[in-house]
Design a protein around this motif. Structure first.
Motif, PDB file in Angstrom:
ATOM      1  N   ILE A  52       0.878  -1.171   0.000  1.00 54.91           N
ATOM      2  CA  ILE A  52       0.000   0.000   0.000  1.00 54.91           C
ATOM      3  C   ILE A  52       0.912   1.216   0.000  1.00 54.91           C
ATOM      4  CG2 ILE A  52      -1.667   1.360   1.312  1.00 54.91           C
ATOM      5  CD1 ILE A  52      -2.876  -1.231   2.309  1.00 54.91           C
ATOM      6  N   GLY A  53       0.735   2.098  -0.985  1.00 55.61           N
ATOM      7  CA  GLY A  53       1.645   3.237  -1.121  1.00 55.61           C
ATOM      8  C   GLY A  53       3.034   2.710  -1.423  1.00 55.61           C
ATOM      9  N   SER A  54       3.985   3.013  -0.551  1.00 54.02           N
ATOM     10  CA  SER A  54       5.345   2.496  -0.735  1.00 54.02           C
ATOM     11  C   SER A  54       5.700   1.462   0.336  1.00 54.02           C
ATOM     12  CB  SER A  54       6.344   3.660  -0.681  1.00 54.02           C
ATOM     13  OG  SER A  54       6.290   4.265   0.599  1.00 54.02           O
ATOM     14  N   GLU A  55       4.705   1.004   1.077  1.00 52.61           N
ATOM     15  CA  GLU A  55       4.934   0.090   2.192  1.00 52.61           C
ATOM     16  C   GLU A  55       4.559  -1.344   1.833  1.00 52.61           C
ATOM     17  OE1 GLU A  55       6.389   0.952   5.085  1.00 52.61           O
ATOM     18  OE2 GLU A  55       6.591   2.996   4.326  1.00 52.61           O
ATOM     19  N   ASP A  56       5.576  -2.210   1.739  1.00 55.32           N
ATOM     20  CA  ASP A  56       5.343  -3.636   1.493  1.00 55.32           C
ATOM     21  C   ASP A  56       4.704  -4.255   2.732  1.00 55.32           C
ATOM     22  OD1 ASP A  56       6.615  -3.599  -1.047  1.00 55.32           O
ATOM     23  OD2 ASP A  56       8.556  -3.628  -0.042  1.00 55.32           O
ATOM     24  N   ARG A  57       3.759  -5.176   2.513  1.00 55.63           N
ATOM     25  CA  ARG A  57       3.052  -5.792   3.638  1.00 55.63           C
ATOM     26  C   ARG A  57       2.971  -7.315   3.564  1.00 55.63           C
ATOM     27  NH1 ARG A  57       4.523  -2.282   6.079  1.00 55.63           N
ATOM     28  NH2 ARG A  57       3.412  -0.418   6.638  1.00 55.63           N
ATOM     29  N   ILE A  58       2.892  -7.862   2.343  1.00 54.87           N
ATOM     30  CA  ILE A  58       2.749  -9.309   2.176  1.00 54.87           C
ATOM     31  C   ILE A  58       3.573  -9.716   0.955  1.00 54.87           C
ATOM     32  CG2 ILE A  58       1.142 -11.217   1.733  1.00 54.87           C
ATOM     33  CD1 ILE A  58      -1.098  -9.353   2.867  1.00 54.87           C
ATOM     34  N   THR A  59       4.349 -10.787   1.105  1.00 54.12           N
ATOM     35  CA  THR A  59       5.156 -11.280  -0.005  1.00 54.12           C
ATOM     36  C   THR A  59       5.000 -12.790  -0.091  1.00 54.12           C
ATOM     37  OG1 THR A  59       6.769  -9.512   0.374  1.00 54.12           O
ATOM     38  CG2 THR A  59       7.487 -11.360  -0.989  1.00 54.12           C
ATOM     39  N   LEU A  60       4.899 -13.300  -1.311  1.00 54.41           N
ATOM     40  CA  LEU A  60       4.845 -14.743  -1.512  1.00 54.41           C
ATOM     41  C   LEU A  60       6.254 -15.270  -1.769  1.00 54.41           C
ATOM     42  CD1 LEU A  60       1.734 -15.326  -3.806  1.00 54.41           C
ATOM     43  CD2 LEU A  60       1.846 -15.066  -1.329  1.00 54.41           C
ATOM     44  N   ARG A  61       6.627 -16.266  -1.007  1.00 51.96           N
ATOM     45  CA  ARG A  61       7.889 -16.982  -1.242  1.00 51.96           C
ATOM     46  C   ARG A  61       7.505 -18.250  -1.984  1.00 51.96           C
ATOM     47  NH1 ARG A  61      11.344 -20.549   2.347  1.00 51.96           N
ATOM     48  NH2 ARG A  61      13.338 -20.510   1.286  1.00 51.96           N
ATOM     49  N   ILE A  62       7.937 -18.336  -3.235  1.00 51.87           N
ATOM     50  CA  ILE A  62       7.485 -19.430  -4.098  1.00 51.87           C
ATOM     51  C   ILE A  62       8.565 -20.482  -4.341  1.00 51.87           C
ATOM     52  CG2 ILE A  62       5.631 -18.091  -5.133  1.00 51.87           C
ATOM     53  CD1 ILE A  62       7.434 -17.505  -7.503  1.00 51.87           C
ATOM     54  N   ASN A  63       9.642 -20.411  -3.590  1.00 52.15           N
ATOM     55  CA  ASN A  63      10.686 -21.437  -3.611  1.00 52.15           C
ATOM     56  C   ASN A  63      10.922 -21.885  -2.191  1.00 52.15           C
ATOM     57  OD1 ASN A  63      11.567 -21.678  -6.392  1.00 52.15           O
ATOM     58  ND2 ASN A  63      12.132 -19.539  -6.180  1.00 52.15           N
ATOM     59  N   PRO A  64      11.043 -23.165  -1.918  1.00 50.21           N
ATOM     60  CA  PRO A  64      11.119 -24.281  -2.842  1.00 50.21           C
ATOM     61  C   PRO A  64       9.794 -24.510  -3.561  1.00 50.21           C
ATOM     62  CG  PRO A  64      11.014 -25.095  -0.592  1.00 50.21           C
ATOM     63  CD  PRO A  64      11.091 -23.596  -0.529  1.00 50.21           C
ATOM     64  N   LEU A  65       9.840 -25.300  -4.596  1.00 50.97           N
ATOM     65  CA  LEU A  65       8.707 -25.448  -5.505  1.00 50.97           C
ATOM     66  C   LEU A  65       7.563 -26.299  -4.962  1.00 50.97           C
ATOM     67  CD1 LEU A  65      10.659 -25.908  -8.854  1.00 50.97           C
ATOM     68  CD2 LEU A  65       9.679 -23.814  -7.913  1.00 50.97           C
ATOM     69  N   ASN A  66       7.700 -26.891  -3.788  1.00 52.79           N
ATOM     70  CA  ASN A  66       6.655 -27.765  -3.254  1.00 52.79           C
ATOM     71  C   ASN A  66       5.761 -27.095  -2.216  1.00 52.79           C
ATOM     72  OD1 ASN A  66       8.604 -27.578  -1.265  1.00 52.79           O
ATOM     73  ND2 ASN A  66       8.471 -29.724  -0.675  1.00 52.79           N
ATOM     74  N   GLN A  67       5.901 -25.786  -2.064  1.00 53.42           N
ATOM     75  CA  GLN A  67       5.074 -25.053  -1.112  1.00 53.42           C
ATOM     76  C   GLN A  67       5.039 -23.578  -1.475  1.00 53.42           C
ATOM     77  OE1 GLN A  67       7.103 -25.657   2.620  1.00 53.42           O
ATOM     78  NE2 GLN A  67       8.523 -23.987   2.260  1.00 53.42           N
ATOM     79  N   ILE A  68       4.047 -22.885  -0.919  1.00 52.69           N
ATOM     80  CA  ILE A  68       3.952 -21.429  -1.052  1.00 52.69           C
ATOM     81  C   ILE A  68       3.948 -20.867   0.364  1.00 52.69           C
ATOM     82  CG2 ILE A  68       2.588 -19.484  -1.906  1.00 52.69           C
ATOM     83  CD1 ILE A  68       3.548 -21.457  -4.112  1.00 52.69           C
ATOM     84  N   GLN A  69       4.850 -19.941   0.630  1.00 53.96           N
ATOM     85  CA  GLN A  69       4.844 -19.273   1.922  1.00 53.96           C
ATOM     86  C   GLN A  69       4.346 -17.851   1.723  1.00 53.96           C
ATOM     87  OE1 GLN A  69       8.883 -19.854   3.453  1.00 53.96           O
ATOM     88  NE2 GLN A  69       7.996 -21.296   4.910  1.00 53.96           N
ATOM     89  N   VAL A  70       3.398 -17.471   2.566  1.00 50.51           N
ATOM     90  CA  VAL A  70       2.876 -16.110   2.558  1.00 50.51           C
ATOM     91  C   VAL A  70       3.503 -15.419   3.759  1.00 50.51           C
ATOM     92  CG1 VAL A  70       0.820 -14.671   2.581  1.00 50.51           C
ATOM     93  CG2 VAL A  70       0.719 -16.973   1.575  1.00 50.51           C
ATOM     94  N   ILE A  71       4.331 -14.415   3.473  1.00 47.14           N
ATOM     95  CA  ILE A  71       5.068 -13.728   4.522  1.00 47.14           C
ATOM     96  C   ILE A  71       4.375 -12.395   4.811  1.00 47.14           C
ATOM     97  CG2 ILE A  71       7.306 -12.775   5.209  1.00 47.14           C
ATOM     98  CD1 ILE A  71       8.475 -14.790   3.052  1.00 47.14           C
ATOM     99  N   PHE A  72       3.942 -12.246   6.037  1.00 41.86           N
ATOM    100  CA  PHE A  72       3.309 -11.015   6.508  1.00 41.86           C
ATOM    101  C   PHE A  72       4.384 -10.210   7.224  1.00 41.86           C
ATOM    102  CE2 PHE A  72      -0.004 -14.139   6.071  1.00 41.86           C
ATOM    103  CZ  PHE A  72      -1.057 -13.420   5.525  1.00 41.86           C
ATOM    104  N   HIS A  73       4.576  -8.964   6.798  1.00 40.90           N
ATOM    105  CA  HIS A  73       5.671  -8.161   7.343  1.00 40.90           C
ATOM    106  C   HIS A  73       5.327  -6.681   7.295  1.00 40.90           C
ATOM    107  CE1 HIS A  73       6.929  -7.154   3.200  1.00 40.90           C
ATOM    108  NE2 HIS A  73       6.572  -8.402   2.929  1.00 40.90           N
ATOM    109  N   ARG A  74       6.267  -5.857   7.742  1.00 34.13           N
ATOM    110  CA  ARG A  74       6.085  -4.398   7.709  1.00 34.13           C
ATOM    111  C   ARG A  74       7.133  -3.734   6.826  1.00 34.13           C
ATOM    112  NH1 ARG A  74       5.816  -1.595  13.257  1.00 34.13           N
ATOM    113  NH2 ARG A  74       7.724  -2.731  13.638  1.00 34.13           N
TER     114      ARG A  74
END
Length: 130
Positions: A52-74
Motif C-alpha cells: 500500500i503506497g510504498s509500504e510492502d506488507r505481504i510477499t509470496l515466497r514461491i521457492n522451494p517449488l513444493n510449497q507457497i509461503q505467505v510472509i506477513f511483514h512491515r
C-alpha cells in the motif's frame, strides 16, 4: 472472481517461471487482492508482493517449488519491534518469526481453499495492524 488489481507484469513473471504450484499461487493472489482494494501487486524478492503506497506488507515466497509461503511483514527495513504480536495469536495458520512478521505455509490448493476465509481475515487484519 478475477480481481481488477491483478498486475500483468506479475502474471508474465509467473508465466516465465512455470511454477508447479501455479494454481495455488493464482488462488492466493486473488484472495489477497480481493481482501483490500488499496493493495497493489508487484514482483519483489522473486515473488508476488503486495503493498500500500510504498509500504510492502505481504510477499509470496514461491521457492522451494513444493510449497507457497505467505510472509506477513512491515517492509524490508528493520523496525522497532512492537511489544506484542500484531495480530491475536488465534490463527493456527501463522508461524511467528517476530512480533511484526509471520508466515503461513500452504502445500496444496485444498489447504488454501479450506482456509480461505481465515486467510482473508488475516490479510484484512494484517493490513490494518501493520
Amino acid at each position: 472472481m478475477k480481481s481488477k488489481l491483478i498486475n500483468d507484469e506479475v502474471t508474465d513473471f509467473l508465466d516465465k517461471i512455470n511454477h508447479p504450484m501455479r494454481a495455488e499461487i493464482e488462488y492466493i493472489r486473488q484472495l489477497i487482492l480481493n481482501s483490500n482494494s488499496n493493495l497493489s501487486e508487484n514482483i519483489k524478492w522473486n515473488g508476488p508482493n503486495y503493498f500500500i503506497g510504498s509500504e510492502d506488507r505481504i510477499t509470496l515466497r514461491i521457492n522451494p517449488l513444493n510449497q507457497i509461503q505467505v510472509i506477513f511483514h512491515r517492509g524490508a527495513k528493520k523496525k522497532e519491534q512492537p511489544k506484542e504480536k500484531l495480530l491475536e495469536d488465534k490463527y493456527n495458520l501463522l508461524t511467528w518469526k517476530e512480533n511484526d512478521r509471520a508466515i503461513i505455509t500452504f502445500k496444496s490448493l485444498k489447504e488454501i481453499e479450506d482456509n480461505s476465509e481465515i486467510f482473508k481475515e488475516i490479510v484484512i487484519k494484517w493490513i490494518k495492524a501493520a
